[in-house]
Scaffold this active site. Structure first.
Site, mmCIF file in Angstrom:
data_model
loop_
_atom_site.group_PDB
_atom_site.id
_atom_site.type_symbol
_atom_site.label_atom_id
_atom_site.label_comp_id
_atom_site.label_asym_id
_atom_site.label_seq_id
_atom_site.Cartn_x
_atom_site.Cartn_y
_atom_site.Cartn_z
ATOM 1 N N TYR A 150 0.836 -1.217 0.000
ATOM 2 C CA TYR A 150 0.000 0.000 0.000
ATOM 3 C C TYR A 150 0.869 1.266 0.000
ATOM 4 O O TYR A 150 0.595 2.222 -0.742
ATOM 5 C CB TYR A 150 -0.894 -0.071 1.236
ATOM 6 C CG TYR A 150 -1.946 0.994 1.386
ATOM 7 C CD1 TYR A 150 -3.154 0.911 0.706
ATOM 8 C CD2 TYR A 150 -1.746 2.061 2.251
ATOM 9 C CE1 TYR A 150 -4.135 1.879 0.885
ATOM 10 C CE2 TYR A 150 -2.726 3.029 2.438
ATOM 11 C CZ TYR A 150 -3.921 2.933 1.754
ATOM 12 O OH TYR A 150 -4.889 3.890 1.941
ATOM 13 N N LYS A 154 0.814 4.030 -2.896
ATOM 14 C CA LYS A 154 0.397 5.405 -2.608
ATOM 15 C C LYS A 154 1.516 6.406 -2.874
ATOM 16 O O LYS A 154 1.250 7.567 -3.236
ATOM 17 C CB LYS A 154 -0.101 5.501 -1.169
ATOM 18 C CG LYS A 154 -1.432 4.766 -0.923
ATOM 19 C CD LYS A 154 -2.551 5.258 -1.830
ATOM 20 C CE LYS A 154 -3.947 4.977 -1.272
ATOM 21 N NZ LYS A 154 -5.005 5.386 -2.216
HETATM 22 P P1 NDP Z 1 -13.728 2.036 1.422
HETATM 23 O O1 NDP Z 1 -13.285 0.623 1.495
HETATM 24 O O2 NDP Z 1 -14.806 2.504 2.330
HETATM 25 O O3 NDP Z 1 -14.147 2.401 -0.081
HETATM 26 C C1 NDP Z 1 -13.368 2.013 -1.163
HETATM 27 C C2 NDP Z 1 -14.256 1.777 -2.349
HETATM 28 O O4 NDP Z 1 -13.428 1.377 -3.465
HETATM 29 C C3 NDP Z 1 -15.262 0.639 -2.119
HETATM 30 O O5 NDP Z 1 -16.534 1.046 -2.548
HETATM 31 C C4 NDP Z 1 -14.713 -0.479 -2.985
HETATM 32 O O6 NDP Z 1 -15.721 -1.326 -3.508
HETATM 33 C C5 NDP Z 1 -14.064 0.296 -4.105
HETATM 34 N N1 NDP Z 1 -13.117 -0.523 -4.859
HETATM 35 C C6 NDP Z 1 -12.221 -1.416 -4.410
HETATM 36 N N2 NDP Z 1 -11.550 -1.973 -5.410
HETATM 37 C C7 NDP Z 1 -12.030 -1.436 -6.554
HETATM 38 C C8 NDP Z 1 -11.765 -1.609 -7.926
HETATM 39 N N3 NDP Z 1 -10.846 -2.485 -8.364
HETATM 40 N N4 NDP Z 1 -12.454 -0.864 -8.816
HETATM 41 C C9 NDP Z 1 -13.393 0.003 -8.405
HETATM 42 N N5 NDP Z 1 -13.706 0.204 -7.122
HETATM 43 C C10 NDP Z 1 -13.038 -0.504 -6.192
HETATM 44 O O7 NDP Z 1 -12.392 2.901 1.611
HETATM 45 P P2 NDP Z 1 -12.151 4.431 2.023
HETATM 46 O O8 NDP Z 1 -13.311 5.271 1.696
HETATM 47 O O9 NDP Z 1 -11.620 4.409 3.404
HETATM 48 O O10 NDP Z 1 -10.917 4.769 1.071
HETATM 49 C C11 NDP Z 1 -11.049 5.533 -0.124
HETATM 50 C C12 NDP Z 1 -9.661 5.917 -0.602
HETATM 51 O O11 NDP Z 1 -8.996 6.689 0.418
HETATM 52 C C13 NDP Z 1 -8.752 4.715 -0.882
HETATM 53 O O12 NDP Z 1 -7.952 4.989 -2.002
HETATM 54 C C14 NDP Z 1 -7.906 4.640 0.369
HETATM 55 O O13 NDP Z 1 -6.680 3.989 0.132
HETATM 56 C C15 NDP Z 1 -7.734 6.118 0.686
HETATM 57 N N6 NDP Z 1 -7.350 6.394 2.059
HETATM 58 C C16 NDP Z 1 -8.195 6.093 3.111
HETATM 59 C C17 NDP Z 1 -7.811 6.380 4.399
HETATM 60 C C18 NDP Z 1 -8.693 6.108 5.560
HETATM 61 O O14 NDP Z 1 -8.254 6.361 6.698
HETATM 62 N N7 NDP Z 1 -9.912 5.637 5.378
HETATM 63 C C19 NDP Z 1 -6.502 6.965 4.702
HETATM 64 C C20 NDP Z 1 -5.713 7.252 3.543
HETATM 65 C C21 NDP Z 1 -6.141 6.972 2.276
HETATM 66 P P3 NDP Z 1 -16.139 -2.695 -2.765
HETATM 67 O O15 NDP Z 1 -16.555 -2.308 -1.387
HETATM 68 O O16 NDP Z 1 -17.247 -3.221 -3.608
HETATM 69 O O17 NDP Z 1 -14.914 -3.551 -2.768
#
Ligand code: NDP
Length: 242
Positions: A150, A154
């Site tokens: 990851y 990132k």
């Molecule tokens: P969530 O898991 O709540 O949401 C992520 C979404 O991405 C889900 O709806 C998931 O779908 C979807 N997803 C996963 N794989 C794919 C794919 N191959 N194609 C399309 N959609 C996909 O995560 P967050 O909201 O927490 O995270 C959102 C972003 O923020 C990410 O990039 C994460 O790395 C980044 N981030 C989050 C942090 C945090 O503290 N939450 C901190 C730093 C960065 P499904 O559920 O169907 O798998």
């Protein structure tokens, strides 16, 4: 006049979490929102609440990303704003991480963002306008234990953002990134309590962030409020690892 009136904004991974919060705020600011997500039904349900459309899209597949942006254009207008947000974690230390766990995370975050940047750039360049927002992570700045996959992905998004920003600036297309810290979502709520507490102790503001606090920064980067900014990486972390 709202900040994104009549602009078409595509958010990947937009069915829930940070992506949904971004789409919700963009819609409130007048944007037509298009949500792409692995779970097409969840994307459609979420989009319906925002007057937008939801499309099944696996960001690791260039053809899915092309179809997502084509659906945006067919239903509304060519994409003005793309947020590359889709993400997964497959945490494990180097001793236990499998090659497949490494590949999956690199594919979704890095290849997925590249697919989005490449396709959106081709559309935005033609119209000499557009803003791309890539969701990186604080993990990509400092490296986190158990996240060699990851953190690498990132950090790679930062390089992608800056290289693309340089290529696209003179075409009127801006590319910026956000590095969230600990934000309360399904992804982080799955974390063991001990790990959560360790992270909290590292945050000068002494609290986790809320999804709306990432959405407001994404709105700033998506809108003309940031018209002279490109290639930047904004940390939204409560001061953690500043
Ligand atoms: P969530 O898991 O709540 O949401 C992520 C979404 O991405 C889900 O709806 C998931 O779908 C979807 N997803 C996963 N794989 C794919 C794919 N191959 N194609 C399309 N959609 C996909 O995560 P967050 O909201 O927490 O995270 C959102 C972003 O923020 C990410 O990039 C994460 O790395 C980044 N981030 C989050 C942090 C945090 O503290 N939450 C901190 C730093 C960065 P499904 O559920 O169907 O798998």
């Amino acid at each position: 006049m709202s900040l994104l009136t009549d602009r078409t904004a595509v958010v990947t991974g937009g069915a829930q979490g940070i992506g949904y919060a971004i789409a919700e705020l963009f819609a409130a600011e007048g944007a037509h929102v298009v949500l792409g997500d692995l779970d097409g039904d969840a994307a459609a349900r979420a989009a319906e609440k925002l007057g937008g459309i939801g499309v099944r899209c696996d960001v690791t597949k260039a053809s899915d990303v092309d179809a997502l942006l084509a659906a945006a254009e067919d239903t509304f207008s060519p994409v003005d704003v793309l947020v590359n947000n889709a993400g997964i974690t497959r945490d494990a230390t180097l001793r236990t991480m499998t090659e497949d766990q490494f590949d999956q995370v690199i594919n979704v975050h890095l290849k997925g963002s590249w697919n989005g940047v490449r396709t959106a750039a081709a559309i935005m360049r033609e119209r000499s306008r557009g803003s791309i927002v890539n969701i990186s992570s604080l993990s990509g700045k400092v490296g986190m234990v158990g996240q060699t996959n990851y953190s690498a992905a990132k950090a790679g998004i930062v390089g992608l953002t800056k290289a693309a920003a340089k290529e696209l600036a003179h075409h009127g297309v801006r590319v910026n990134a956000i590095q969230p810290g600990l934000i309360r979502t399904a992804m982080t709520e799955a974390m063991p309590a001990k790990v959560w507490d360790q992270k909290m102790a590292e945050i000068p503001m002494r609290r986790a962030g809320e999804v709306g606090e990432i959405a407001s920064v994404a709105l700033f980067l998506a809108s003309d409020l940031s018209s002279y900014m490109t290639g930047t990486v904004l940390e939204v972390t409560g001061g953690r690892f500043m």
